[in-house]
Design a protein around this motif. Structure first.
Motif, PDB file in Angstrom:
ATOM      1  N   GLY A 116       0.839  -1.180  -0.016  1.00 33.99           N
ATOM      2  CA  GLY A 116       0.192   0.094  -0.025  1.00 33.99           C
ATOM      3  C   GLY A 116       0.777   1.167   0.070  1.00 33.99           C
ATOM      4  O   GLY A 116       1.981   1.270  -0.335  1.00 33.99           O
ATOM      5  N   PRO A 117       0.476   2.351   0.508  1.00 30.96           N
ATOM      6  CA  PRO A 117       1.109   4.081   0.367  1.00 30.96           C
ATOM      7  C   PRO A 117       2.242   3.855   1.302  1.00 30.96           C
ATOM      8  O   PRO A 117       3.066   4.757   1.060  1.00 30.96           O
ATOM      9  N   LEU A 118       2.494   2.810   2.265  1.00 30.29           N
ATOM     10  CA  LEU A 118       3.905   2.887   2.799  1.00 30.29           C
ATOM     11  C   LEU A 118       5.053   2.277   2.004  1.00 30.29           C
ATOM     12  O   LEU A 118       6.323   2.342   2.554  1.00 30.29           O
ATOM     13  N   ASP A 119       4.552   1.506   0.978  1.00 30.48           N
ATOM     14  CA  ASP A 119       5.592   0.698   0.242  1.00 30.48           C
ATOM     15  C   ASP A 119       6.079   1.255  -1.020  1.00 30.48           C
ATOM     16  O   ASP A 119       5.355   1.931  -1.774  1.00 30.48           O
ATOM     17  N   LEU A 120       7.109   0.753  -1.551  1.00 30.07           N
ATOM     18  CA  LEU A 120       7.772   1.058  -2.786  1.00 30.07           C
ATOM     19  C   LEU A 120       7.760  -0.116  -3.793  1.00 30.07           C
ATOM     20  O   LEU A 120       8.345  -1.224  -3.285  1.00 30.07           O
ATOM     21  N   LEU A 121       7.394   0.112  -5.027  1.00 31.19           N
ATOM     22  CA  LEU A 121       7.553  -0.841  -5.920  1.00 31.19           C
ATOM     23  C   LEU A 121       8.625  -0.428  -6.912  1.00 31.19           C
ATOM     24  O   LEU A 121       8.571   0.714  -7.397  1.00 31.19           O
ATOM     25  N   VAL A 122       9.578  -1.208  -7.197  1.00 32.67           N
ATOM     26  CA  VAL A 122      10.498  -1.063  -8.258  1.00 32.67           C
ATOM     27  C   VAL A 122      10.392  -2.223  -9.170  1.00 32.67           C
ATOM     28  O   VAL A 122      10.404  -3.237  -9.007  1.00 32.67           O
ATOM     29  N   ILE A 123      10.217  -1.558 -10.564  1.00 33.06           N
ATOM     30  CA  ILE A 123      10.237  -2.491 -11.556  1.00 33.06           C
ATOM     31  C   ILE A 123      11.382  -2.252 -12.494  1.00 33.06           C
ATOM     32  O   ILE A 123      11.616  -1.236 -12.828  1.00 33.06           O
ATOM     33  N   SER A 124      11.922  -3.477 -12.898  1.00 35.41           N
ATOM     34  CA  SER A 124      13.238  -3.324 -13.756  1.00 35.41           C
ATOM     35  C   SER A 124      13.172  -4.325 -15.003  1.00 35.41           C
ATOM     36  O   SER A 124      12.792  -5.671 -14.775  1.00 35.41           O
ATOM     37  N   SER A 125      13.124  -4.066 -15.932  1.00 36.36           N
ATOM     38  CA  SER A 125      13.082  -4.598 -17.517  1.00 36.36           C
ATOM     39  C   SER A 125      14.171  -4.184 -18.231  1.00 36.36           C
ATOM     40  O   SER A 125      14.295  -3.147 -18.667  1.00 36.36           O
ATOM     41  N   ALA A 126      14.816  -5.211 -19.030  1.00 34.44           N
ATOM     42  CA  ALA A 126      15.787  -5.077 -20.021  1.00 34.44           C
ATOM     43  C   ALA A 126      14.915  -4.728 -21.399  1.00 34.44           C
ATOM     44  O   ALA A 126      15.549  -4.034 -22.360  1.00 34.44           O
ATOM     45  N   ASP A 127      13.631  -5.284 -21.482  1.00 36.66           N
ATOM     46  CA  ASP A 127      12.949  -5.216 -22.734  1.00 36.66           C
ATOM     47  C   ASP A 127      12.047  -4.208 -22.727  1.00 36.66           C
ATOM     48  O   ASP A 127      11.741  -3.259 -23.735  1.00 36.66           O
ATOM     49  N   GLY A 128      11.273  -4.039 -21.763  1.00 44.20           N
ATOM     50  CA  GLY A 128      10.212  -2.935 -21.393  1.00 44.20           C
ATOM     51  C   GLY A 128       9.014  -3.281 -22.167  1.00 44.20           C
ATOM     52  O   GLY A 128       7.952  -2.625 -22.307  1.00 44.20           O
ATOM     53  N   GLY A 129       8.620  -4.368 -22.916  1.00 40.91           N
ATOM     54  CA  GLY A 129       7.784  -4.998 -23.394  1.00 40.91           C
ATOM     55  C   GLY A 129       6.606  -5.954 -22.837  1.00 40.91           C
ATOM     56  O   GLY A 129       5.552  -6.153 -23.369  1.00 40.91           O
ATOM     57  N   GLU A 130       6.842  -5.864 -21.523  1.00 44.66           N
ATOM     58  CA  GLU A 130       6.018  -6.988 -20.571  1.00 44.66           C
ATOM     59  C   GLU A 130       4.753  -6.263 -20.340  1.00 44.66           C
ATOM     60  O   GLU A 130       4.679  -5.441 -19.468  1.00 44.66           O
TER      61      GLU A 130
END
Length: 412
Positions: A116-130
């Motif tokens: 929720g609002p207290l958390d951080l989501l990091v998304i990492s992709s070498a392609d970026g098409g997922e």
């Protein structure tokens, strides 16, 4: 059986290296520098966080998840860092060109119910098409999570980052020129991953983690990683003889064995898991990785079974034409030993001699006793660097090169 003379033939290695994995690893230091510079230019240096997030969730696949595990090891128990692997797979959509999309394009992720609002989501992709990562970013935005996205500029994921008010960071792709005559992969939708992509994922993650207080690294730790990777590339270069090239020596030692990759501590544990993945991807070899002391009970049965007590390879009466060389266990023990003196002239992880009188935990001592009792060779490598990140870079660089050399020598 691997012909180790091939390791001393740079021309043969170059012919076998169809996707230029050795060149990619040699450029890992440059990619770290570029990633740090571009992350600052994208706004990371201007970030003024209000505090540390309750949890850092890192979503991706392949080496992005490996980078997440390394970040968790460096953060320790002070912060919760949780890798978020894909949970489902669907048939990916074919693009307008009719080209067969990668399997990873159809992967799906699910945000934990507590995020929720207290958390951080990091998304990492070498392609970026997922599309699954795009949907995950939308889930996180709806729940009020802070979001950071590392993806190639102009990709669908990078565009989605702007829509969900995420901090977009660029993914640094390989700097090698396009191969004019590439060799088609055996599985077109499951291509081998760029072996140096790990550092394009990890560098911006570490810069972000340092900024928000998830890690407590020395101020010069991140630039120093690039220098260490450059030094490892020189030590492990293809034209260095096997007796002076630690990666070639390790590759020759693992040939014809079933490696057990044991690790003492979280830093060495992250390196061991990475090595197992690279041996599978680059050398086509299975390996079991695990931390001490758990592996002593988990792997005990392998020492008392056929692999631990297999046929003697020096049996004079064995038919060497009809009978292939038997497989044997090989234990590779990785350690981070800050505070111990490095060996003279040693720049990088050192092979620890069996008779070494340095301090050992009871788990390490018992590992040596178990291997000796069953005539299984145990090779120990330790990094004495005081900084955990630099020790991790040391161990990963050595084992990455070793995995590539093992795979190339088997193909050449």
């Amino acid at each position: 059986m691997l012909d180790d003379t091939l390791l001393d033939d740079p021309a043969a290695l170059q012919r076998a290296d169809h996707d230029r994995a050795l060149l990619a690893l040699a450029g890992a230091g440059a990619r770290v520098r570029t990633a740090l510079r571009q992350a600052d230019a994208a706004g990371l240096d201007r970030l003024r966080p209000d505090g540390r997030p309750r949890a850092v969730l890192v979503a991706g696949h392949g080496s992005a998840l490996t980078a997440a595990e390394m970040l968790a090891a460096l953060a320790g128990t002070a912060s919760l860092v949780a890798p978020l692997p894909p949970t489902e797979a669907a048939a990916p959509r074919t693009d307008r060109s009719g080209a067969r999309p990668a399997f990873t394009a159809g992967l799906g992720w699910q945000l934990p119910g507590w995020a929720g609002p207290l958390d951080l989501l990091v998304i990492s992709s070498a392609d970026g098409g997922e599309q699954g990562l795009v949907s995950l970013a939308e889930q996180a935005y709806a729940r009020g999570c802070a979001i950071v996205v590392t993806a190639p500029a102009g990709s669908a994921l990078a565009e989605a980052a702007l829509q969900v008010r995420a901090l977009p960071l660029p993914f640094v792709a390989s700097m090698l020129p396009e191969d004019p005559s590439p060799v088609p992969p055996a599985e077109p939708d499951l291509p081998a991953e760029d072996p140096a992509a790990l550092w394009s994922h990890l560098a911006p993650m570490l810069a972000l983690a340092q900024k928000i207080g998830v890690t407590q690294l020395p101020y010069d730790a991140l630039p120093g990683v690039a220098d260490l990777l450059d030094a490892a590339a020189v030590r492990c270069r293809p034209d260095a003889a096997a007796y002076t090239n630690p990666a070639k020596g390790l590759a020759a030692r693992l040939a014809g064995t079933v490696p057990l990759l044991w690790a003492e501590g979280p830093i060495a544990g992250a390196a061991a898991v990475r090595f197992a993945a690279q041996l599978a991807d680059r050398a086509g070899r299975p390996a079991l990785a695990g931390p001490l002391p758990q592996v002593l009970t988990a792997h005990r049965g392998m020492f008392t079974g056929q692999l631990g007590a297999g046929a003697d390879p020096d049996d004079f009466f064995r038919d060497r034409v009809e009978e292939p060389d038997p497989l044997h266990l090989q234990v590779l023990l990785l350690r981070h030993t800050p505070g111990t003196a490095a060996q003279d002239g040693q720049d990088g992880p050192a092979e620890v001699p069996e008779e070494d009188a340095g301090p050992r935990s009871f788990g390490v001592t018992r590992a040596h006793r178990l291997a000796a009792a069953h005539d299984v060779r145990l090779t120990e490598y330790a990094s004495a660097r005081p900084d955990a990140l630099h020790a991790l870079a040391d161990l990963v660089a050595l084992t990455d090169f070793a995995a590539v050399y093992l795979g190339l020598a088997a193909q050449a």
